[in-house]
Enzyme design. Structure first.
Site, PDB file in Angstrom:
ATOM      1  N   SER A 108       0.887  -1.108  -0.010  1.00 23.80           N
ATOM      2  CA  SER A 108       0.026  -0.144   0.096  1.00 23.80           C
ATOM      3  C   SER A 108       0.886   1.357   0.158  1.00 23.80           C
ATOM      4  O   SER A 108       0.525   2.154  -0.838  1.00 23.80           O
ATOM      5  CB  SER A 108      -0.744   0.124   1.248  1.00 23.80           C
ATOM      6  OG  SER A 108      -1.756  -1.094   1.079  1.00 23.80           O
TER       7      SER A 108
ATOM      8  N   GLY B 159      -5.527  -4.016  -8.142  1.00 21.41           N
ATOM      9  CA  GLY B 159      -6.670  -3.037  -7.945  1.00 21.41           C
ATOM     10  C   GLY B 159      -6.233  -1.850  -7.332  1.00 21.41           C
ATOM     11  O   GLY B 159      -6.750  -0.786  -7.670  1.00 21.41           O
TER      12      GLY B 159
ATOM     13  N   GLN C   5      -9.236   2.094  -0.698  1.00 23.86           N
ATOM     14  CA  GLN C   5      -8.802   2.444  -1.852  1.00 23.86           C
ATOM     15  C   GLN C   5     -10.012   3.684  -2.389  1.00 23.86           C
ATOM     16  O   GLN C   5      -9.549   4.604  -3.132  1.00 23.86           O
ATOM     17  CB  GLN C   5      -8.997   1.297  -2.879  1.00 23.86           C
ATOM     18  CG  GLN C   5      -7.838   0.430  -2.588  1.00 23.86           C
ATOM     19  CD  GLN C   5      -8.236  -0.973  -3.322  1.00 23.86           C
ATOM     20  OE1 GLN C   5      -9.127  -1.169  -4.195  1.00 23.86           O
ATOM     21  NE2 GLN C   5      -6.909  -1.795  -3.271  1.00 23.86           N
TER      22      GLN C   5
ATOM     23  N   ASP D 100      -6.829  -8.318   4.076  1.00 29.13           N
ATOM     24  CA  ASP D 100      -6.211  -8.827   3.142  1.00 29.13           C
ATOM     25  C   ASP D 100      -5.556 -10.362   3.864  1.00 29.13           C
ATOM     26  O   ASP D 100      -4.928 -11.184   3.245  1.00 29.13           O
ATOM     27  CB  ASP D 100      -4.876  -8.379   2.527  1.00 29.13           C
ATOM     28  CG  ASP D 100      -5.518  -7.210   1.618  1.00 29.13           C
ATOM     29  OD1 ASP D 100      -6.521  -7.503   0.904  1.00 29.13           O
ATOM     30  OD2 ASP D 100      -4.716  -6.386   1.640  1.00 29.13           O
TER      31      ASP D 100
HETATM   32  C1  S3P Z   1      -5.551  -1.238  -0.143  1.00 31.25           C
HETATM   33  C2  S3P Z   1      -6.873  -1.405   0.486  1.00 31.25           C
HETATM   34  C3  S3P Z   1      -7.630  -2.505   0.647  1.00 31.25           C
HETATM   35  C4  S3P Z   1      -6.698  -3.951   0.518  1.00 31.25           C
HETATM   36  C5  S3P Z   1      -5.904  -3.621  -0.683  1.00 31.25           C
HETATM   37  C6  S3P Z   1      -4.932  -2.496  -0.540  1.00 31.25           C
HETATM   38  C7  S3P Z   1      -4.899  -0.102  -0.210  1.00 31.25           C
HETATM   39  O1  S3P Z   1      -8.546  -2.533  -0.478  1.00 31.25           O
HETATM   40  O2  S3P Z   1      -7.639  -4.895   0.336  1.00 31.25           O
HETATM   41  O3  S3P Z   1      -4.961  -4.938  -0.975  1.00 31.25           O
HETATM   42  O4  S3P Z   1      -3.618   0.011  -0.374  1.00 31.25           O
HETATM   43  O5  S3P Z   1      -5.675   0.978  -0.115  1.00 31.25           O
HETATM   44  P1  S3P Z   1     -10.053  -1.917  -0.191  1.00 31.25           P
HETATM   45  O6  S3P Z   1      -9.618  -0.413   0.348  1.00 31.25           O
HETATM   46  O7  S3P Z   1     -10.781  -2.030  -1.230  1.00 31.25           O
HETATM   47  O8  S3P Z   1     -10.691  -2.665   1.191  1.00 31.25           O
END
Ligand code: S3P
Length: 445
Positions: free
Chosen positions: A28, A100, A176, A327
């Site tokens: 992240s 993602g 996210q 995660d």
């Molecule tokens: C992340 C947020 C999480 C996590 C992803 C990394 C981030 O997703 O599952 O692996 O770096 O902001 P969500 O915000 O959709 O839960």
């Protein structure tokens, strides 16, 4: 993406795991380091960047938007940014591979700039919902020019020429979504506010502050936060140290807990309280984890974790804990398989839209390994085998790195070997997983 054939891998019952390892840089924080480098004027030096495929796709996207991104040495990178409002429109589609996070954060950046870009990724990313990001960006003035069915990529996004600051309350707890809105808000003339009912990882907020943005964070209701960002700051490059990723540390942590006789130290793991839900849960289950030498590294608390094998008890994990370990459920489910008694992991609807449908993939994988597992509503129920997991099946990983690593860890302590159909995706987040685990004594073939 060029298609490369799937690469199966098996894990075999191993002796005790012994030794020390330092997991790679936090994924992240690594994405955000590159993106904030792009958005500041001048040179940002990054140490400890995760050099996994996901982050490398974000590095390439930053380059396509005008930054000069250079690798200086192992984990050492330099980004010469263009500054908010001065990005270049990318000529080619932006390919985020399996990531993602990279795609969604960068949609926020593009959504707040007067430019058009295509966003695409691999077969897993093409299945993931992007409406949750596009909806707030549309409120800010962005337009979706093209999208695949159901708000999936490939997506062509036209950013707002004058982004409107908004007050936004994400419909699901997601760092996210929060981050995409804040990144778009950087180029809007006013205050952008995100209200979250459940606090999610706060790296974007902390790092924006580190780069000189004016951003405030206030508590909201029982578990939430209100984040307010003043638009159009001049971000100043600031050196960054990326701490070790607790989500990658999770694999050796659980492997050493379930492999009898193990005794390892995992070094310098980030202890941000919005990321430590797994640690809390494993301690509740009776894991033997000593938290040593808590210290500050680059603005985050880190610690060394000494982990010894332990007999685990089943656990009931409340839904409210999900954002702090979102995660880690696949590897927690593996720990639950080795515990005595039932475990119930609650409120896991978001697992359905990760790199794979993780709720289904975990339940299928555990059943392959001979562990009784049920999904009731959004909860996963695992009947623990009290340290005696049969193993012996082949797990479908559905292009999901965490499913791959979780079931390899299971196979290190189950009676029969576990096979995963494809190990390629491990390179997205933990490229040195196999080598590091083998160094501790794990047997893969
Ligand atoms: C992340 C947020 C999480 C996590 C992803 C990394 C981030 O997703 O599952 O692996 O770096 O902001 P969500 O915000 O959709 O839960």
């Amino acid at each position: 993406m060029t298609e490369v054939a799937a690469k199966s891998l098996s894990a075999h019952v191993s002796g005790p795991l012994r030794g020390r390892l330092k997991p790679p840089g936090d994924k992240s924080i690594s994405h955000r380091a590159l993106i904030l480098g792009l958005l500041s004027i001048g040179e940002t030096e990054i140490e400890g960047l995760l050099e996994g495929d996901d982050v490398l796709h974000t590095a390439a996207a930053c380059g396509a938007l005008g930054a000069e991104v250079k690798r200086l040495g192992e984990g050492r990178w330099r980004v010469r940014g263009c500054g908010i409002g001065s990005l270049l429109a990318p000529r080619d589609p932006l390919d985020f591979g399996n990531s993602g996070t990279g795609m969604r954060l960068m949609m926020g950046v593009v959504g707040g700039h007067a430019m058009t870009a295509w966003f695409d990724g691999d077969a897993s990313l093409r299945k993931r919902p992007m409406r949750r990001i596009l909806d707030p960006l549309i409120l800010m003035g962005a337009e979706v020019l093209s999208e695949a069915e159901g708000g999936r990529c490939p997506i062509q996004l036209k950013g707002a020429s004058e982004p409107v600051p908004i007050v936004y309350r994400p419909p699901v707890a997601s760092a996210q979504i929060k981050s995409a809105v804040l990144l778009a808000g950087l180029n809007s003339p006013g205050r952008t506010t995100v209200i979250e009912t459940e606090a999610t990882r706060d790296h974007t907020e902390k790092m924006l502050k580190h780069f000189g943005a004016s951003i405030s964070v206030e508590p909201f209701e029982a578990h939430g936060r209100i984040i307010t960002l003043e638009g159009r700051p001049e971000l100043r490059p600031a050196p960054l140290i990326v701490p070790a990723d607790p989500s990658s540390a999770a694999f050796p942590l659980v492997a050493a807990t379930i492999a009898p006789g193990s005794d390892i130290v995992i070094e310098a793991v980030m202890m941000n309280p919005l990321r430590t839900g797994l640690l809390t849960t494993l301690l509740e289950m009776g894991a033997d984890i000593e938290i040593l030498d808590r210290r500050d590294e680059g603005g985050e608390e880190v610690a060394d974790l000494r982990v010894r094998a332990a007999a685990l008890r089943g656990v009931d994990v409340p839904a409210a804990r999900a954002p702090s370990m979102i995660d880690e459920y696949p590897i927690l489910a593996v720990a639950a398989a080795f515990a005595s008694g039932e475990s119930r992991l609650r409120g896991l609807h978001e697992l359905r839209v990760k790199e794979s449908d993780r709720l289904a993939a975990v339940a299928d994988g555990l059943r392959e390994a001979g562990v009784q597992t049920q999904i009731i509503g959004d909860d996963l129920i695992v009947e623990g085998c009290g340290g005696e997991v049969a193993g012996g099946g082949e797990v479908k990983t559905h292009l999901d790195h965490r499913i791959a690593m979780s079931f390899l860890c299971l196979g290190l302590a189950s009676r029969r070997p576990m096979v995963i159909d494809d190990s390629r995706m491990i390179a997205t987040s933990f490229p040195t997983f196999r080598a590091e685990m083998e160094r501790l004594g794990a047997r893969f073939a």
